[in-house]
Design a protein around this motif. Structure first.
Motif, PDB file in Angstrom:
ATOM      1  N   TRP A 185       0.943  -1.080   0.037  1.00 18.43           N
ATOM      2  CA  TRP A 185       0.125  -0.393  -0.005  1.00 18.43           C
ATOM      3  C   TRP A 185       0.949   1.469  -0.390  1.00 18.43           C
ATOM      4  O   TRP A 185       0.443   2.699  -0.368  1.00 18.43           O
ATOM      5  CB  TRP A 185      -0.928   0.029   1.022  1.00 18.43           C
ATOM      6  N   CYS A 186       1.672   1.515   0.589  1.00 20.04           N
ATOM      7  CA  CYS A 186       2.908   1.967   0.625  1.00 20.04           C
ATOM      8  C   CYS A 186       4.194   2.516  -0.324  1.00 20.04           C
ATOM      9  O   CYS A 186       4.697   2.672   0.202  1.00 20.04           O
ATOM     10  CB  CYS A 186       3.793   2.572   2.001  1.00 20.04           C
ATOM     11  N   GLN A 187       3.942   1.740  -1.278  1.00 20.63           N
ATOM     12  CA  GLN A 187       5.145   1.038  -2.422  1.00 20.63           C
ATOM     13  C   GLN A 187       4.677   1.267  -3.545  1.00 20.63           C
ATOM     14  O   GLN A 187       3.675   1.189  -3.859  1.00 20.63           O
ATOM     15  CB  GLN A 187       5.948  -0.313  -2.297  1.00 20.63           C
ATOM     16  N   GLY A 237       2.806   5.255  -4.547  1.00 21.57           N
ATOM     17  CA  GLY A 237       2.308   4.155  -3.717  1.00 21.57           C
ATOM     18  C   GLY A 237       0.939   4.780  -3.575  1.00 21.57           C
ATOM     19  O   GLY A 237       0.431   6.035  -3.853  1.00 21.57           O
ATOM     20  N   LEU A 241      -1.226   5.137  -0.943  1.00 14.36           N
ATOM     21  CA  LEU A 241      -1.078   5.410   0.719  1.00 14.36           C
ATOM     22  C   LEU A 241      -0.242   6.855   0.315  1.00 14.36           C
ATOM     23  O   LEU A 241      -0.925   8.045   0.476  1.00 14.36           O
ATOM     24  CB  LEU A 241      -0.619   4.986   1.620  1.00 14.36           C
ATOM     25  N   GLN A 242       0.348   7.343  -0.221  1.00 12.66           N
ATOM     26  CA  GLN A 242       0.969   9.022  -0.890  1.00 12.66           C
ATOM     27  C   GLN A 242       0.340   9.439  -1.792  1.00 12.66           C
ATOM     28  O   GLN A 242       0.268  11.098  -1.484  1.00 12.66           O
ATOM     29  CB  GLN A 242       2.280   8.423  -1.508  1.00 12.66           C
ATOM     30  N   LEU A 292       0.715   9.888   3.748  1.00 15.63           N
ATOM     31  CA  LEU A 292       2.010   9.608   4.260  1.00 15.63           C
ATOM     32  C   LEU A 292       3.146   9.548   3.216  1.00 15.63           C
ATOM     33  O   LEU A 292       2.545   9.214   2.368  1.00 15.63           O
ATOM     34  CB  LEU A 292       2.382   8.371   4.970  1.00 15.63           C
ATOM     35  N   SER A 315       6.349   7.470   3.599  1.00 16.37           N
ATOM     36  CA  SER A 315       6.330   6.305   3.050  1.00 16.37           C
ATOM     37  C   SER A 315       6.175   5.271   4.450  1.00 16.37           C
ATOM     38  O   SER A 315       5.401   5.868   5.208  1.00 16.37           O
ATOM     39  CB  SER A 315       8.276   6.319   3.362  1.00 16.37           C
ATOM     40  N   CYS A 316       7.404   4.416   3.834  1.00 17.40           N
ATOM     41  CA  CYS A 316       6.117   3.466   4.849  1.00 17.40           C
ATOM     42  C   CYS A 316       6.383   3.352   6.309  1.00 17.40           C
ATOM     43  O   CYS A 316       5.562   2.909   7.355  1.00 17.40           O
ATOM     44  CB  CYS A 316       6.659   1.613   4.275  1.00 17.40           C
ATOM     45  N   LEU A 362       3.887   4.606   9.050  1.00 17.95           N
ATOM     46  CA  LEU A 362       2.682   4.108   8.991  1.00 17.95           C
ATOM     47  C   LEU A 362       3.580   3.770  10.522  1.00 17.95           C
ATOM     48  O   LEU A 362       1.891   2.983  11.447  1.00 17.95           O
ATOM     49  CB  LEU A 362       3.197   2.023   8.719  1.00 17.95           C
ATOM     50  N   ALA A 375      -4.348   5.711   7.993  1.00 18.51           N
ATOM     51  CA  ALA A 375      -4.185   4.742   5.879  1.00 18.51           C
ATOM     52  C   ALA A 375      -5.718   3.464   6.607  1.00 18.51           C
ATOM     53  O   ALA A 375      -5.669   2.732   5.466  1.00 18.51           O
ATOM     54  CB  ALA A 375      -2.520   3.945   6.065  1.00 18.51           C
TER      55      ALA A 375
END
Length: 167
Positions: free
Chosen positions: A118-120, A128, A130-131, A136, A138-139, A142, A151
């Motif tokens: 979800w964040c890559q 990503g 979520l970005q 956010l 970066s991961c 979290l 998130a």
């Protein structure tokens, strides 16, 4: 209808209209005056000496209670909070710094064990998911309780429920 019945109905309507359409009389000053005065004998409140007052400090909230409060504050639906806390308890014991390196796509992060997927960056979300939604950068973000729950709410809505957590 006969002539007599028409006459009777007309007479009844005429008599009723005298009462229905007439203005009610305005109350006189004596009718407006207070007729009864109530008095209540005050009962003295017992005084408690200040030396007997003891206050217990609030017990610190557990991690899962903090998850519940934070999730409620950020807008999780009230009827989903119980399941949310149960999943957080199962996934991470409600610990914000939980990390599972064995999950694919970079492991799972934080309270809700959000998968790195979800964040890559991906083919559909170059920065990503979520970005792209401004949740956010970066991961590593979290590991913050509020960020993780925000998130998780976005993922919950995207997935139409708990599918991302296997429910």
């Amino acid at each position: 209808m006969t002539l007599i019945s028409k006459t009777v109905v007309t007479l009844i309507i005429s008599v009723m209209s005298l009462f229905v359409f007439r203005q009610p009389p305005t109350p006189t000053a004596s009718e407006k005056a207070i007729r009864y005065e109530y008095t209540v004998d005050a009962i003295p409140v017992p005084q408690i000496p200040s030396t007997t007052l003891t206050t217990q400090p609030d017990a610190p909230k557990t991690l899962c209670e903090q998850v519940f409060d934070t999730a409620k504050a950020i807008g999780w639906p009230a009827d989903r909070l119980g399941m949310l806390v149960a999943i957080a308890q199962r996934e991470s014991r409600c610990q914000p710094d939980a990390f599972n390196p064995k999950d694919p796509n970079g492991g799972s992060h934080g309270i809700m064990q959000i998968n790195g997927f979800w964040c890559q960056p991906s083919r559909y979300w170059p920065n990503g998911y979520l970005q792209a939604h401004g949740l956010l950068t970066s991961c590593a973000d979290l590991y913050d309780r509020e960020t993780n729950l925000r998130a998780a709410l976005a993922i919950y809505r995207y997935s139409n429920g708990w599918r991302a957590w296997g429910k």
